[in-house]
Write a protein that holds these residues in place. Structure first.
Motif, PDB file in Angstrom:
ATOM      1  N   THR A  91       1.652  -4.870  10.884  1.00 40.20           N
ATOM      2  CA  THR A  91       1.457  -5.549   9.242  1.00 40.20           C
ATOM      3  C   THR A  91       0.020  -6.481   9.139  1.00 40.20           C
ATOM      4  O   THR A  91      -0.439  -6.273   8.053  1.00 40.20           O
TER       5      THR A  91
ATOM      6  N   HIS B 116      -2.198  -6.868   6.159  1.00 38.97           N
ATOM      7  CA  HIS B 116      -1.328  -7.727   5.217  1.00 38.97           C
ATOM      8  C   HIS B 116      -1.245  -9.364   5.910  1.00 38.97           C
ATOM      9  O   HIS B 116      -1.133  -9.162   6.962  1.00 38.97           O
TER      10      HIS B 116
ATOM     11  N   THR C 194       3.583  -9.076   3.251  1.00 39.07           N
ATOM     12  CA  THR C 194       3.314  -7.959   2.491  1.00 39.07           C
ATOM     13  C   THR C 194       3.164  -6.647   3.157  1.00 39.07           C
ATOM     14  O   THR C 194       2.833  -6.594   4.429  1.00 39.07           O
ATOM     15  N   SER C 195       3.303  -5.494   2.516  1.00 35.93           N
ATOM     16  CA  SER C 195       3.203  -4.279   3.029  1.00 35.93           C
ATOM     17  C   SER C 195       2.765  -3.395   2.109  1.00 35.93           C
ATOM     18  O   SER C 195       2.470  -3.642   0.820  1.00 35.93           O
ATOM     19  N   ASP C 196       2.082  -2.268   2.214  1.00 30.64           N
ATOM     20  CA  ASP C 196       1.674  -1.016   1.519  1.00 30.64           C
ATOM     21  C   ASP C 196       2.754  -0.756   0.506  1.00 30.64           C
ATOM     22  O   ASP C 196       3.840  -0.636   0.892  1.00 30.64           O
TER      23      ASP C 196
ATOM     24  N   ASP D 227      -3.645   0.982  -3.629  1.00 25.61           N
ATOM     25  CA  ASP D 227      -4.274  -0.152  -2.826  1.00 25.61           C
ATOM     26  C   ASP D 227      -4.304  -1.370  -3.279  1.00 25.61           C
ATOM     27  O   ASP D 227      -4.141  -2.499  -2.412  1.00 25.61           O
TER      28      ASP D 227
ATOM     29  N   SER E 195       1.023  -4.632  -3.545  1.00 25.65           N
ATOM     30  CA  SER E 195       1.625  -4.781  -2.239  1.00 25.65           C
ATOM     31  C   SER E 195       3.314  -5.002  -2.674  1.00 25.65           C
ATOM     32  O   SER E 195       3.609  -5.470  -3.732  1.00 25.65           O
TER      33      SER E 195
ATOM     34  N   CYS F 271      -2.806 -12.978  -1.681  1.00 25.60           N
ATOM     35  CA  CYS F 271      -2.861 -11.535  -2.367  1.00 25.60           C
ATOM     36  C   CYS F 271      -3.961 -11.668  -3.173  1.00 25.60           C
ATOM     37  O   CYS F 271      -4.730 -10.607  -3.558  1.00 25.60           O
TER      38      CYS F 271
ATOM     39  N   ILE G  35      -5.508  -8.339  -4.765  1.00 26.88           N
ATOM     40  CA  ILE G  35      -4.400  -7.450  -5.401  1.00 26.88           C
ATOM     41  C   ILE G  35      -4.079  -7.861  -6.420  1.00 26.88           C
ATOM     42  O   ILE G  35      -4.191  -9.082  -6.882  1.00 26.88           O
TER      43      ILE G  35
END
Length: 201
Positions: free
Chosen positions: A50, A54, A71-73, A81, A84, A111, A116
């Motif tokens: 992670t 992230h 967070t993650s993909d 991209d 999140s 983020c 993001i």
């Protein structure tokens, strides 16, 4: 007091305590759809993987970890991209203290700094609340500005019962025609973390 709670980046040596927090969510609830508690080594690996891209934060008070969020993909394709997926788990004895809001606020700030635009939460959701799953998570996210984006019916089976799954979404930045590239968490200016209220270690 919530002001006494410190946020910092997770470390692999936190894994045992974080796994202790996560364990009851697997064993006693349908909040996590995992059936088996991961091993300590596997959990350490999750933290390491992670943090390659992230944020992974822990909340602690007087050296005791009270909860964590990361967070993650989202989906995992390049086109996503700038989105999140959020995840949070709190010590089951430390809920309703404002810890979740504090963790989410910090993650959201990170983020934004990463460029993001969209945040998502994947949430188990019962048709009727029971001893394994309530609607508290959905209500928590709604209070933080998330809205329902989709619902999948009776797609999760745990404890012999079927549960729905919902996606909730929060837009945190504008969608430009040529958005700035996403900055991996390790490449963020550490001053940004301090401004958000996160210690780097």
């Amino acid at each position: 007091m919530i002001s006494d709670i410190k946020l910092r980046t997770a470390r692999t040596e936190d894994a045992e305590k974080l796994l202790e927090i996560y364990r009851p969510y697997v064993e006693k609830t349908a909040i996590s759809f995992e059936y088996e508690v991961p091993s300590l080594d596997e959990f350490k690996g999750r933290i390491i993987n992670t943090l390659k891209k992230h944020p992974y934060l822990v909340a602690e008070k007087d050296g005791e970890i009270l909860g964590y969020a990361y967070t993650s993909d989202f989906v995992g394709r390049v086109a996503y991209d700038h989105s999140s997926e959020m995840t949070i788990y709190l010590d089951e004895t430390k809920r309703k203290m404002g810890i979740g809001r504090k963790l989410y606020s910090a993650i959201e700030g990170i983020c934004k700094a990463q460029n993001i635009t969209n945040l998502y939460a994947c949430i188990g959701y019962p048709e009727t609340e029971d001893e394994y799953l309530t609607k508290n998570s959905a209500e928590f996210h709604a209070h933080l500005g998330y809205r329902l984006a989709g619902k999948f019916y009776n797609c999760g089976l745990k404890f012999g019962r079927w549960y729905h799954m919902i996606w909730m979404e929060k837009i945190i930045s504008t969608h430009g025609a040529a958005p700035a590239p996403v900055i991996p968490f390790p490449e963020l200016d550490r001053k940004v973390l301090l401004e958000i209220g996160v210690q780097d270690s």
